[in-house]
Design a protein around this motif. Structure first.
Motif, PDB file in Angstrom:
ATOM      1  N   SER A   1      -7.281   2.258   5.019  1.00 19.62           N
ATOM      2  CA  SER A   1      -6.864   1.651   3.751  1.00 19.62           C
ATOM      3  C   SER A   1      -8.034   1.462   2.780  1.00 19.62           C
ATOM      4  CB  SER A   1      -6.153   0.322   4.003  1.00 19.62           C
ATOM      5  OG  SER A   1      -6.975  -0.500   4.783  1.00 19.62           O
TER       6      SER A   1
ATOM      7  N   GLU B   1      -8.772  -7.257  -1.782  1.00 22.41           N
ATOM      8  CA  GLU B   1      -8.654  -6.405  -0.588  1.00 22.41           C
ATOM      9  C   GLU B   1      -9.779  -6.734   0.389  1.00 22.41           C
ATOM     10  OE1 GLU B   1      -8.311  -2.305  -1.823  1.00 22.41           O
ATOM     11  OE2 GLU B   1      -6.616  -2.796  -3.090  1.00 22.41           O
TER      12      GLU B   1
ATOM     13  N   ARG C   1     -10.063  -2.957   7.082  1.00 19.55           N
ATOM     14  CA  ARG C   1      -9.830  -2.996   5.628  1.00 19.55           C
ATOM     15  C   ARG C   1     -11.117  -3.174   4.824  1.00 19.55           C
ATOM     16  NH1 ARG C   1      -4.932  -3.213   3.214  1.00 19.55           N
ATOM     17  NH2 ARG C   1      -3.170  -3.063   4.623  1.00 19.55           N
TER      18      ARG C   1
ATOM     19  N   CYS D   1      -4.441   0.745   9.219  1.00 20.16           N
ATOM     20  CA  CYS D   1      -5.391   0.144  10.165  1.00 20.16           C
ATOM     21  C   CYS D   1      -5.651   0.996  11.396  1.00 20.16           C
ATOM     22  CB  CYS D   1      -4.874  -1.230  10.582  1.00 20.16           C
ATOM     23  SG  CYS D   1      -4.779  -2.370   9.206  1.00 20.16           S
TER      24      CYS D   1
ATOM     25  N   ASP E   1       0.854  -1.203   0.000  1.00 20.23           N
ATOM     26  CA  ASP E   1       0.000   0.000   0.000  1.00 20.23           C
ATOM     27  C   ASP E   1       0.886   1.247   0.000  1.00 20.23           C
ATOM     28  OD1 ASP E   1      -2.392  -1.375  -0.018  1.00 20.23           O
ATOM     29  OD2 ASP E   1      -2.726  -1.231   2.141  1.00 20.23           O
TER      30      ASP E   1
END
Ligand code: SAM
Ligand code: SF4
Length: 473
Positions: free
Chosen positions: A139, A189, A204, A117, A54
């Protein structure tokens, strides 16, 4: 020779969508009109490979806006912390690190942002605990980063991206590649499981897969740029379902990625046992470019604890899948994750985890003490295990597994393996690389330039965590 050392930036804009176009440009795109010239950024990353990747994509977004990378946090105008909250210690580290930059933000006008997170979990609370922070972005909202950075550039304070209800994935025009040997690529994801201990579904968001065309286009561009090893990433990578009309499942995608010319190794992590199919093993058996390594977290050897963890499989169902893998035509190494001291774990449950290690004969295990996380079902479960007892179980488990690994690695002495060389210790003239099965091999060689090369090594000694080899050819 096929090396990737000059690769800094992989640009989607520089190639055709079929991937058959020119090699990716190494120069960032020109700054967009109105963006401040030559502002610099620094990203510090905590946590897993998905966070590392990321950060590569976030760096690509900033390079695309004309930012330049700073060598150190002190040199940067924009400081970003990409955070992990999987265990409590990781989350605590973030706040202590943010404290280091309070004065720089206040006195020298640096902009500080929190991503990942912890950002998703703590949300606007971060502005209360660390008022010098200007950006908080989870994210699941990274696709909004260009817009959020634009708000900061026009003087915005307390800018947030915290939506979770998304069906989009984070795809960028540019990705800065920080690892010159192995290219990471997220194919799925979020997570739709709901393990009782885990923050991921809340940090997420829901599971969403990228289209196979977009994945294969990126693999072709990476191959064109000189990468030969690709690692496909996802919290439950094997739950992949192609959302496009082609409708590939995970095994089909693996085969398609491995067929891209120039790709010699394909890895993938992390697989969920419930979605692990025989078709994946058949694909590995039939396709030499698919690495013979599977990371399959078990978490506990006790069906009672697995149920309490909401892991959706039993000890026996897990061991059945291990026996499928062991029955493959190619020897496939298997690694796993284990949590010790989950609430209610008795000595008998823990013993079952030790006997599962004996039965599974893992080649590596990442083991953790259970850490209660905010807003997870396990946070307030009864029958907690003391920190001291957790520590004891962890030490016993690690020693048990160490003996298993030592015995397994010693059986490899005398065998030859292909090793992709990925590091060099100049002072000791020692090289290191990984086998297809993900074992580390250290060796010496009179050759001066081996990074990124595939060599043959014969194993001459074995420890629990690595092998010593000699360079054969
Ligand atoms: N999706 C993977 C799976 O299903 O196994 C796991 C991803 S998680 C990021 C990586 C590992 O962290 C887990 O396999 C688990 O062993 C560990 N972990 C997650 N939450 C934890 C917690 N609250 N306490 C201790 N370890 C934890
Ligand atoms: Fe967390 Fe379970 Fe999802 Fe893995 S499968 S990310 S452990 S909720």
């Amino acid at each position: 020779m096929n090396r990737a050392f000059d690769i800094g930036i992989e640009s989607l804009a520089a190639t055709t969508s079929s991937g058959a176009g020119p090699a990716p440009s190494c120069a960032p795109e020109p700054a967009r009109r109105g963006a401040p010239a030559a502002k610099s950024f620094y990203i510090e990353t905590f946590g897993c490979q998905m966070n590392d990747h990321d950060s590569e994509k976030v760096a690509g977004v900033l390079l695309g806006r004309g930012y330049r990378p700073a060598e150190t946090p002190a040199d940067a105008d924009l400081l970003l912390y990409n955070t992990c909250s999987i265990r409590e210690k990781a989350a605590q580290k973030v706040f202590s690190r943010l404290g280091d930059f309070k004065a720089a933000a206040r006195d020298r006008g640096k902009v500080v942002g929190v991503l990942g997170c912890v950002a998703q979990q703590e949300g606007e609370e971060i502005f209360e605990r660390a008022p010098w922070v200007s950006l908080v972005c989870g994210s699941a909202s990274y696709r909004r980063l260009p817009e959020l950075v634009a708000q900061i550039e026009s003087g915005g304070r307390r800018v947030t991206g915290l939506d979770l209800d998304t069906d989009e994935t984070f795809e960028t025009e540019l990705t800065r590649r920080d690892n010159p040997i192995r290219a990471y690529l997220t194919i799925i994801e979020g997570c739709d499981y709901s393990c009782a201990y885990c923050v991921v579904p809340r940090t997420r968001g829901p599971e969403r897969s990228r289209s196979s065309a977009s994945i294969l286009g990126e693999v072709r561009r990476l191959a064109g740029a000189g990468y030969t090893e690709i690692q496909l990433l996802g919290q439950t990578v094997n739950s992949y379902r192609d959302p496009s009309a082609r409708g590939l499942n995970f095994a089909g995608l693996l085969v398609a990625v491995a067929a891209v010319p120039g790709i010699r190794r394909v890895r993938f992590t992390t697989s969920h046992p419930s979605d692990f199919t025989r078709e994946i093993i058949e694909a590995i058996d039939a396709t030499p470019a698919l690495c013979d390594h599977i990371h399959l977290p078990v978490q506990s050897g006790s069906t009672r604890i697995l149920r309490s963890m909401r892991r959706t499989y039993t000890r026996q169902a897990y061991l059945d899948k291990i026996s499928w893998i062991r029955a493959a035509r190619r020897p496939i190494s298997i690694t796993s994750d284990v949590i010790v001291g989950f609430p209610g774990e008795t000595e008998a449950d823990f013993e079952e985890t030790l006997t599962l290690l004996d039965a599974a004969q893992f080649d590596g295990v990442f083991s953790f003490k259970f850490s209660p996380r905010p807003n997870t079902p396990a946070q307030h479960m009864d029958s907690t295990i003391s920190e001291v007892e957790q520590g004891r179980r962890l030490a016993v488990l690690q020693e048990h597994q160490r003996q298993i690994q030592l015995a397994r690695n010693q059986k490899l002495v005398g065998s030859e393996h292909e090793v992709l060389v990925d590091s060099h210790h100049a002072a000791r003239n020692q090289w290191a690389g990984r086998t297809s099965g993900n074992r580390i091999v250290n060796f010496t060689s009179p050759h001066l330039s081996l990074l990124g090369e595939y060599i043959q090594a014969r194993v001459v000694r074995a420890g629990p965590n690595s092998l010593v080899g000699e360079h054969v050819s």
